[in-house]
Write an enzyme that holds these catalytic residues in place. Structure first.
Site, PDB file in Angstrom:
ATOM      1  N   HIS A   1       0.923  -1.139  -0.015  1.00 21.07           N
ATOM      2  CA  HIS A   1       0.114  -0.015  -0.035  1.00 21.07           C
ATOM      3  C   HIS A   1       0.958   1.204  -0.151  1.00 21.07           C
ATOM      4  O   HIS A   1       2.148   1.247   0.364  1.00 21.07           O
ATOM      5  CB  HIS A   1      -0.915   0.121   1.157  1.00 21.07           C
ATOM      6  CG  HIS A   1      -0.480   0.070   2.789  1.00 21.07           C
ATOM      7  ND1 HIS A   1       0.154   1.222   3.165  1.00 21.07           N
ATOM      8  CD2 HIS A   1      -0.116  -1.104   3.492  1.00 21.07           C
ATOM      9  CE1 HIS A   1       0.610   0.830   4.366  1.00 21.07           C
ATOM     10  NE2 HIS A   1       0.551  -0.365   4.732  1.00 21.07           N
TER      11      HIS A   1
ATOM     12  N   ASP B   1      -0.611   4.376   1.053  1.00 22.11           N
ATOM     13  CA  ASP B   1      -0.797   5.288   2.186  1.00 22.11           C
ATOM     14  C   ASP B   1       0.121   5.020   3.428  1.00 22.11           C
ATOM     15  O   ASP B   1       0.431   4.234   3.673  1.00 22.11           O
ATOM     16  CB  ASP B   1      -2.205   5.338   2.475  1.00 22.11           C
ATOM     17  CG  ASP B   1      -2.781   4.150   2.912  1.00 22.11           C
ATOM     18  OD1 ASP B   1      -2.383   3.000   2.298  1.00 22.11           O
ATOM     19  OD2 ASP B   1      -3.663   4.120   3.470  1.00 22.11           O
TER      20      ASP B   1
ATOM     21  N   ASP C   1       6.372   0.735   7.195  1.00 21.82           N
ATOM     22  CA  ASP C   1       4.703   0.510   6.902  1.00 21.82           C
ATOM     23  C   ASP C   1       4.339   1.438   5.849  1.00 21.82           C
ATOM     24  O   ASP C   1       3.644   2.313   6.143  1.00 21.82           O
ATOM     25  CB  ASP C   1       4.023   0.520   8.044  1.00 21.82           C
ATOM     26  CG  ASP C   1       2.649   0.339   8.083  1.00 21.82           C
ATOM     27  OD1 ASP C   1       2.330  -0.400   7.099  1.00 21.82           O
ATOM     28  OD2 ASP C   1       1.827   0.596   8.685  1.00 21.82           O
TER      29      ASP C   1
ATOM     30  N   GLU D   1      -5.272   1.623   2.550  1.00 23.12           N
ATOM     31  CA  GLU D   1      -5.129   0.250   3.252  1.00 23.12           C
ATOM     32  C   GLU D   1      -5.271   0.770   4.883  1.00 23.12           C
ATOM     33  O   GLU D   1      -5.725   0.277   5.631  1.00 23.12           O
ATOM     34  CB  GLU D   1      -3.733  -0.325   3.118  1.00 23.12           C
ATOM     35  CG  GLU D   1      -3.801  -1.572   3.736  1.00 23.12           C
ATOM     36  CD  GLU D   1      -2.826  -1.560   5.235  1.00 23.12           C
ATOM     37  OE1 GLU D   1      -3.331  -2.616   5.996  1.00 23.12           O
ATOM     38  OE2 GLU D   1      -2.668  -0.677   5.682  1.00 23.12           O
ATOM     39  N   GLU D   2      -4.597   2.061   5.117  1.00 23.25           N
ATOM     40  CA  GLU D   2      -4.784   2.456   6.678  1.00 23.25           C
ATOM     41  C   GLU D   2      -5.941   3.001   7.118  1.00 23.25           C
ATOM     42  O   GLU D   2      -6.147   3.396   8.165  1.00 23.25           O
ATOM     43  CB  GLU D   2      -3.878   3.495   6.700  1.00 23.25           C
ATOM     44  CG  GLU D   2      -2.266   3.052   6.491  1.00 23.25           C
ATOM     45  CD  GLU D   2      -1.759   2.308   7.370  1.00 23.25           C
ATOM     46  OE1 GLU D   2      -2.349   1.906   8.314  1.00 23.25           O
ATOM     47  OE2 GLU D   2      -0.350   1.795   7.504  1.00 23.25           O
TER      48      GLU D   2
END
Length: 446
Positions: free
Chosen positions: A93, A95, A125, A159-160
């Site tokens: 991802h 974001d 991340d 995704e977050e």
């Protein structure tokens, strides 16, 4: 000597440009602020265009897709040499979660490389893995490498938060792009876990707890704050929240967690007595952190909202709870929440996603294990279940089995799990190099 042999083996596959590019790409992607504050407040398009341009340089034809303007996803397919083989999805991802600059030693969106470390939000991340994917694919193009099976590369938005603009949108609206994909790899696995006694453990994710973000609503009789009120919404909600926070969830072992406990016990040379899991966790010491959050369901109250004036009893009070349930544990979770909330509080899912489980005796898991062991021969590779969730949940709608595999070899003192969403998120350059080598090794032979 083992490290030297591993490095020599790597040099025959991964070229120096790939090792240089993974650092540049990680830094560049961090500098593109893709903060996801929820509620649609994010814009991944600049990062998506960055990734797409670097894929296009290799001759691939990436497609950019949006459900909402600015919330951009990138998908590309690399053709394998065996058209009869199932395809593999490799996704990351774009974001990141918010970061408060005043709390950091280095500006969170600087992408600064200092003393062999890349700093910034997304360093673990998961813009590091995005950069690894790009570096490996570009290295293959320079060397004329084709993998055995088709590989679909996807960089996702959102995704977050809910993934509605990212992997959920792709799975629901563009399933044809993932035709033939039966397995996938993404974040949160194959990182170094140091147990404090010199052992290096590399957990590979083969499962995720389900996501159950809840909204609780208590209704009562509004009134003056000085009067007796037996139908106080705040009191009703507070009682329910206290019951949820105090609840002791029963032990439930899934096949993935059983395998994790059994293999960790073997690492430490202790009896894997699964009839007394709490005692076994105590014997595992710091390594218990890899398992202890996934032997039970959980529900943690996180937000409260009630009232507008101190002398007014509101007619409604609202709370939010972060719930997670094990594979096979959703029915128990629902039943328990009904009982804990009681007759005066309603609850509903604000975000709900499935729990996942992947086989640990599959050829793919064996390949993941082998790739790590080639470059960390003294490490102990074990399966584990993630306490949280990833985009693998949405891609599972397409029948894709997901593994967590974003390899990083971290030195003592780099607490990978604490850096996730933490202050001063950063990743060593050597960890990125390790990741490229391991990812390259696995994908060539997957």
């Amino acid at each position: 000597m083992a490290d030297q042999r591993a490095a020599q083996g790597t040099d025959r596959q991964t070229d120096q440009q790939a090792l240089d590019e993974v650092v540049t790409f990680t830094s560049d992607l961090i500098r593109i602020d893709t903060t996801n504050r929820g509620g649609g407040d994010c814009r991944e398009r600049p990062a998506a265009e960055y990734a797409a341009e670097r894929l296009a340089d290799t001759g691939l034809e990436p497609v950019l897709l949006e459900r909402t303007e600015g919330r951009t996803n990138v998908v590309a397919r690399i053709e394998g040499t065996d058209p009869s083989a199932d395809a593999l999805l490799v996704h990351g991802h774009l974001d990141v979660v918010p970061a408060e600059a005043a709390d950091w030693s280095v500006h969170p969106f600087s992408g600064e490389v200092r003393d062999g470390v890349v700093w910034g939000r997304g360093a673990v991340d998961m813009k590091n893995m995005d950069a690894m994917i790009l570096s490996v694919v570009r290295g293959w193009a320079r060397q004329g490498v084709r993998p055995r099976r088709d590989i679909v590369v996807a960089f996702t938005a959102d995704e977050e938060a809910s993934a509605e603009d990212g992997s959920g949108f792709l799975a629901d609206r563009h399933p044809e792009l993932f035709e033939g994909c039966t397995e996938g790899i993404s974040e949160s696995g194959a990182f170094t876990f140091h147990d404090g006694s010199g052992r290096e453990i590399y957990p590979i994710a083969a499962g995720e707890r389900g996501t159950a973000w809840l909204k609780l609503t208590a209704r009562g009789r509004a009134g003056h704050g000085s009067k007796v009120n037996r139908e106080n919404a705040v009191t009703r909600l507070s009682a329910a929240i206290a019951r949820i926070g105090d609840h002791e969830w029963p032990l439930r072992l899934t096949p993935t967690v059983r395998a994790a406990l059994t293999e960790l016990a073997a690492v430490y040379g202790i009896d894997s007595d699964l009839t007394d899991v709490d005692a076994l966790l105590d014997k595992l010491g710091p390594a218990a952190k890899l398992v202890e959050a996934t032997v039970r369901n959980s529900a943690n109250p996180t937000m409260l909202d009630a009232g507008y004036k101190v002398n007014v009893i509101p007619g409604e009070a609202v709370a939010h709870v972060d719930g997670r349930y094990l594979p096979g544990g959703e029915d128990e979770f629902r039943t328990t929440l009904d009982r804990l909330t009681g007759p005066d509080v309603d609850w509903e899912f604000e975000h709900h996603e499935v729990a996942l489980q992947a086989p640990v005796d599959s050829p793919t898991f064996a390949g993941l294990r082998t790739a790590v062991q080639e470059f960390a021969p003294e490490g102990h590779v074990v399966p584990y279940c993630m306490s949280g969730g990833t985009d693998a949940k949405q891609f599972s709608r397409l029948g894709i089995t997901g593994y967590g595999f974003a390899p990083l070899r971290l030195p003592e003192g780099f607490d990978y799990q604490a850096l996730f969403h933490g202050v001063d998120e950063r990743v060593p350059v050597e960890a990125l190099h390790f990741g490229v080598r391991v990812l390259d090794r696995f994908l060539r032979t997957a």
